[in-house]
Design a protein around this motif. Structure first.
Motif, short mmCIF file in Angstrom:
data_model
loop_
_atom_site.label_atom_id
_atom_site.label_comp_id
_atom_site.label_asym_id
_atom_site.label_seq_id
_atom_site.Cartn_x
_atom_site.Cartn_y
_atom_site.Cartn_z
N GLN A 39 13.38 -0.57 84.53
CA GLN A 39 13.28 0.41 85.61
C GLN A 39 14.61 0.56 86.34
O GLN A 39 15.01 1.67 86.71
N ARG A 40 15.30 -0.55 86.55
CA ARG A 40 16.61 -0.49 87.20
C ARG A 40 17.59 0.35 86.39
O ARG A 40 18.31 1.20 86.93
N LEU A 41 17.61 0.14 85.07
CA LEU A 41 18.48 0.93 84.21
C LEU A 41 18.09 2.42 84.23
O LEU A 41 18.97 3.30 84.23
N ARG A 42 16.81 2.68 84.29
CA ARG A 42 16.34 4.08 84.33
C ARG A 42 16.82 4.76 85.60
O ARG A 42 17.28 5.92 85.57
N GLU A 43 16.75 4.06 86.72
CA GLU A 43 17.19 4.64 87.98
C GLU A 43 18.71 4.75 88.04
O GLU A 43 19.25 5.67 88.66
N GLU A 44 19.41 3.82 87.41
CA GLU A 44 20.87 3.94 87.34
C GLU A 44 21.28 5.17 86.54
O GLU A 44 22.27 5.83 86.86
N LEU A 45 20.52 5.47 85.50
CA LEU A 45 20.83 6.67 84.71
C LEU A 45 20.63 7.94 85.53
O LEU A 45 21.38 8.92 85.36
N ILE A 46 19.63 7.94 86.42
CA ILE A 46 19.43 9.09 87.30
C ILE A 46 20.66 9.28 88.19
O ILE A 46 21.18 10.40 88.35
N THR A 47 21.15 8.18 88.75
CA THR A 47 22.36 8.24 89.59
C THR A 47 23.57 8.69 88.78
O THR A 47 24.36 9.54 89.22
N LEU A 48 23.74 8.12 87.60
CA LEU A 48 24.90 8.44 86.77
C LEU A 48 24.88 9.91 86.35
O LEU A 48 25.93 10.58 86.35
N ARG A 49 23.72 10.42 86.02
CA ARG A 49 23.64 11.83 85.62
C ARG A 49 24.02 12.75 86.78
O ARG A 49 24.76 13.73 86.59
N ALA A 92 9.81 9.76 92.02
CA ALA A 92 8.75 9.71 91.01
C ALA A 92 8.85 8.43 90.19
O ALA A 92 7.84 7.81 89.85
N ALA A 93 10.08 8.00 89.87
CA ALA A 93 10.26 6.77 89.09
C ALA A 93 9.78 5.56 89.89
O ALA A 93 9.13 4.66 89.34
N ILE A 94 10.09 5.51 91.18
CA ILE A 94 9.66 4.40 92.02
C ILE A 94 8.14 4.37 92.13
O ILE A 94 7.51 3.32 92.05
N ALA A 136 5.76 1.39 90.78
CA ALA A 136 4.90 0.67 91.72
C ALA A 136 3.44 0.70 91.26
O ALA A 136 2.72 -0.30 91.38
N LYS A 137 2.99 1.83 90.72
CA LYS A 137 1.62 1.90 90.22
C LYS A 137 1.42 0.97 89.04
O LYS A 137 0.40 0.29 88.92
N GLU A 138 2.39 0.94 88.11
CA GLU A 138 2.28 0.06 86.97
C GLU A 138 2.28 -1.40 87.39
O GLU A 138 1.51 -2.22 86.87
N ALA A 139 3.14 -1.75 88.35
CA ALA A 139 3.18 -3.13 88.84
C ALA A 139 1.87 -3.50 89.53
O ALA A 139 1.36 -4.62 89.37
N PHE A 140 1.29 -2.57 90.29
CA PHE A 140 0.02 -2.82 90.96
C PHE A 140 -1.08 -3.09 89.93
O PHE A 140 -1.84 -4.06 90.05
N GLU A 141 -1.18 -2.24 88.93
CA GLU A 141 -2.23 -2.41 87.91
C GLU A 141 -2.03 -3.69 87.12
O GLU A 141 -3.00 -4.33 86.70
N GLU A 142 -0.79 -4.08 86.91
CA GLU A 142 -0.52 -5.32 86.19
C GLU A 142 -0.96 -6.54 86.99
O GLU A 142 -1.48 -7.51 86.44
N VAL A 199 24.19 4.58 98.12
CA VAL A 199 22.85 4.82 98.67
C VAL A 199 21.79 4.53 97.62
O VAL A 199 20.77 3.87 97.90
N ASP A 200 22.00 4.99 96.39
CA ASP A 200 21.01 4.75 95.35
C ASP A 200 20.87 3.26 95.04
O ASP A 200 19.77 2.78 94.70
N TYR A 201 21.98 2.54 95.12
CA TYR A 201 21.92 1.10 94.88
C TYR A 201 21.04 0.42 95.93
O TYR A 201 20.19 -0.43 95.60
N LYS A 202 21.21 0.77 97.19
CA LYS A 202 20.40 0.16 98.25
C LYS A 202 18.93 0.57 98.11
O LYS A 202 18.03 -0.23 98.41
N ILE A 203 18.69 1.77 97.62
CA ILE A 203 17.31 2.21 97.39
C ILE A 203 16.69 1.39 96.27
O ILE A 203 15.52 0.98 96.35
N ARG A 204 17.45 1.14 95.21
CA ARG A 204 16.92 0.32 94.12
C ARG A 204 16.60 -1.09 94.61
O ARG A 204 15.58 -1.68 94.23
#
Length: 311
Positions: free
Chosen positions: A99-109, A149-151, A155-161, A267-272
């Protein structure tokens, strides 16, 4: 029956069966007398209150292998449970890293899109007024939407797990599987209705809300550290707000490896960090305002996640 009625074989079988039954009853009576000390009737199936087992019948010796088997099974179950917990923790860490890598890709794009637009505009020279690059605000809004949306999905997947009994609520013990040492703080901050458990809606909205507040605080910190207003932070400028953690933050937040941190990267790093448990609501700068609303009987102003209401 007479010999000639055709049933002599069956009658002989019945007679033999009766003789065998008498022998069995006799053996049962002998066993009954051996079991008890003679007080009472001694008949099979009848026991007086004063009957005691004889020394020939060692009940403790019979129980011992049963207890040993139960203890062995209990140890095996505990070991299996420990292995399952470790495997689950490893899977959770793996998903968190993905998930961290996925969010980093959003920032990088978003960074690459903004850089590309600026380079194209500069290449037009005097004709740059004829080229209308993508609006920086539009790029940022799209990145925020994808990140939120990614967060929420994570969070939903972590909750269900973590919801082991599928009751759509997380107890404190279940919450520890995904929040670790921060579980008590998260339960206190996210449990808006105060029932001692977290619903999926409470948990998902809490993670989004904390991430949003962390982003707001990060923008303020970035502006305060950007002394020359070039919209980038050097390592020295970053130390003004991160202190001894500046080197680690630069290494983890600089997704384009430029050696500088743009506002979006920081900012995105602190959000992650906030979305994945490294920051709680108190550490993101919104603890006081939220709990003021909770103690006043009003839920915190959680953001609209764009999803349907969840139980």
């Amino acid at each position: 029956k007479s010999q000639g009625d055709g049933h002599s074989g069956g009658w002989a079988f019945v007679q033999r069966w009766r003789e065998a039954d008498k022998q069995v009853v006799g053996h049962a009576s002998d066993f009954d007398r051996d079991m008890y000390d003679g007080r009472g009737s001694g008949s099979p199936g009848h026991r007086t209150p004063n009957h005691r087992p004889s020394s020939s019948f060692d009940l403790a010796a019979l129980k011992q292998p049963v207890f040993e088997t139960l203890e062995r099974l209990e140890r095996e179950i505990e070991e299996r449970h420990r292995v399952v917990v470790e495997e689950r923790a490893a899977v959770h860490l793996q998903k968190q890293e993905q998930q961290r890598l996925r969010e980093e890709l959003i920032t990088l794009r978003a960074e690459l899109e903004a850089t590309h637009a600026a380079n194209v505009k500069a290449s037009y020279g005097v004709l740059s007024y004829c080229y209308r690059p993508p609006d920086e605000r539009a790029i940022e809004i799209e990145a925020r939407r994808e990140r939120r949306a990614a967060i929420a999905n994570y969070a939903k997947e972590a909750f269900e797990e973590a919801d082991e009994n599928d009751d759509r609520e997380l107890t404190l013990e279940e919450l520890r599987q995904i929040e670790g040492d921060n579980a008590e703080i998260v339960m206190m901050e996210a449990d808006v209705n105060g029932d001692g458990v977290l619903s999926k809606r409470e948990y998902v909205n809490y993670k989004i809300f904390v991430a949003k507040q962390a982003g707001k605080q990060a923008r303020k910190n970035f502006k305060a550290a950007d002394f020359n207003n070039d919209k980038e932070l050097t390592l020295e400028e970053l130390r003004e707000i991160e202190g001894d953690m500046a080197d680690q933050v630069m290494r983890e937040a600089d997704v384009d490896n430029s050696g500088l941190l743009s506002k979006r990267e920081y900012v995105d790093y602190k959000i992650r960090q906030a979305a994945h448990g490294a920051l709680t609501m108190a550490e993101s700068g919104c603890f006081v305002c939220v709990h003021a609303r909770v103690h006043a009987g009003r839920p915190p102003a959680l953001p609209n996640t764009g999803h349907r209401r969840m139980a």
